[in-house]
Structures are given as C-alpha cells and as structure tokens.
Scaffold this active site. Sequence first.
Site, PDB file in Angstrom:
ATOM      1  N   CYS A 114      11.411 -46.546 -65.548  1.00  0.00           N
ATOM      2  CA  CYS A 114      12.129 -45.733 -66.540  1.00  0.00           C
ATOM      3  C   CYS A 114      12.627 -44.430 -65.897  1.00  0.00           C
ATOM      4  CB  CYS A 114      11.245 -45.490 -67.762  1.00  0.00           C
ATOM      5  SG  CYS A 114      12.188 -44.917 -69.210  1.00  0.00           S
ATOM      6  N   HIS A 208       9.335 -50.592 -69.414  1.00  0.00           N
ATOM      7  CA  HIS A 208       7.971 -50.194 -69.062  1.00  0.00           C
ATOM      8  C   HIS A 208       7.088 -51.430 -68.858  1.00  0.00           C
ATOM      9  CE1 HIS A 208       7.983 -45.764 -69.656  1.00  0.00           C
ATOM     10  NE2 HIS A 208       9.066 -46.059 -70.354  1.00  0.00           N
ATOM     11  N   GLU A 210       4.285 -51.684 -67.600  1.00  0.00           N
ATOM     12  CA  GLU A 210       2.864 -51.389 -67.851  1.00  0.00           C
ATOM     13  C   GLU A 210       2.491 -51.580 -69.320  1.00  0.00           C
ATOM     14  OE1 GLU A 210       4.840 -47.526 -68.913  1.00  0.00           O
ATOM     15  OE2 GLU A 210       5.173 -49.130 -67.454  1.00  0.00           O
TER      16      GLU A 210
END
Length: 227
Positions: A114, A208, A210
């Site tokens: 990002c 993202h 994660e």
Amino acid sequence: MPAKPLIGITTYLDPAKWGVWDMRAALLPEVYPRLVRAAGGIAAMLPPDAPAVAAEVVARLDGLVVAGGADVDPLRYGAERDPRTGPPATERDAWELALIEAALAAGTPVLGVCRGMQLLNVALGGTLVQHIDGHTGGLGVFTRHTVKPVHGTRYESLAPDATTVPAYHHQAVDRLGDGLTASAHAEDGTVEAIELAGAGWAMGVQWHPEMGEDLRVVEGLVRAASS
C-alpha cells in the site's frame, strides 16, 4: 536445513498507551510479522532511524517489506498538497525512502505494501494520485475487490488468475517511476501492483496481503530472499 531468510519490516513512531506507560512507540500491526513467518521467513521490525544508516541495515537483511500507513508527503514527488491528503510523516518518509534506495542498490528483494508500493514508485521518480473517491472502506474498514494480473509479469507468475484482495486506501500510483511496470489492475483501472524490470526482485501491491490468507506475494519475496 537452510536458514530462513531475515525479512525486515518497517514500523512507525506514534503515541501509544499500554499498562502504566504513555509514550511514543515503534508500532507495527502483528499481522505483518505473522505473514512473514507463515511465508517461511524470520521477521525483524525496523523502527525509523537516520537515513545514513539505511545501507548498513539493509546489508544485514535478506529481504525488506515496506509496510502500509500514512500518506506520502507530496513534496517528495513535487506536487502541491491536496486538502484530503493526510499530514506528512517526514521522519518515516526519509527513512523508508533510504531503505528502498539501499535495497535496490544492493539487489535486496523488496516488497512495498500500500503506502510501501506508493513509496517505491516515488523513490524511482514516479508520482501519486492523492485521492480516489470511493476507493477505500470507512475508517479502519477493509473492503475487498478484484485485481487482475498483467500478462507476462512477475506478479502473474505468482497469481495467474484474478484475485479478490483486502484493501484500504485513498491514494494510488499515477505516473510510474523509472523501470517500473504495472503488473495488476483493479476493475476501475487503478494500478494495483508494480514491479521493477530486470533481474532484481522489487514489487509493490496496493492491497494489504497481511489482512488476508493469500501468501503468494510474500512467499515470492521470501523465495527471492532465500536465493
């Protein structure tokens, strides 16, 4: 058994409270190191430091993740500030740009997430769109949307089909930096992944990873860091 690669992950300094303490702390959502471990690496947190030591830090790493976070200061790419752009994170910008430049110079694999993707683009002379209406969730709310790989790219070799990804952002890549290629797009045309041409491994993703279950991009970083 070969040693697992050491992957540095950038952090940021913010006021924080825990227990009896109330002070500035180096912060990183724990999902980042968890993702690196799940992909086969060892995670090391990198708090902002003097840019002059970035090359020394990178020399001790096998790979680098530049984490998401605050907007990049428009002064870094020669633009006037849009009123919807967040306050500058001057210390963090300087540190992470130095880390990216050191990693690229050393051939150390780097993944930008990002903000990290946007900063990779800026480090190579690119610019950003400072605000995209309707392209983010509400405060702290991740949306999910589809990204499609560009044929023949490194990203396509990792994720050959359209993928639904978790995203939270309002800025995006505008003009690509030197040597960078767009390797995935959203359905509205927003650049969702970029990569550096050539033998080195440098990639950025707008979403993202994660916050999801798809390890493929981070596994690609870990494999490159292991070679």
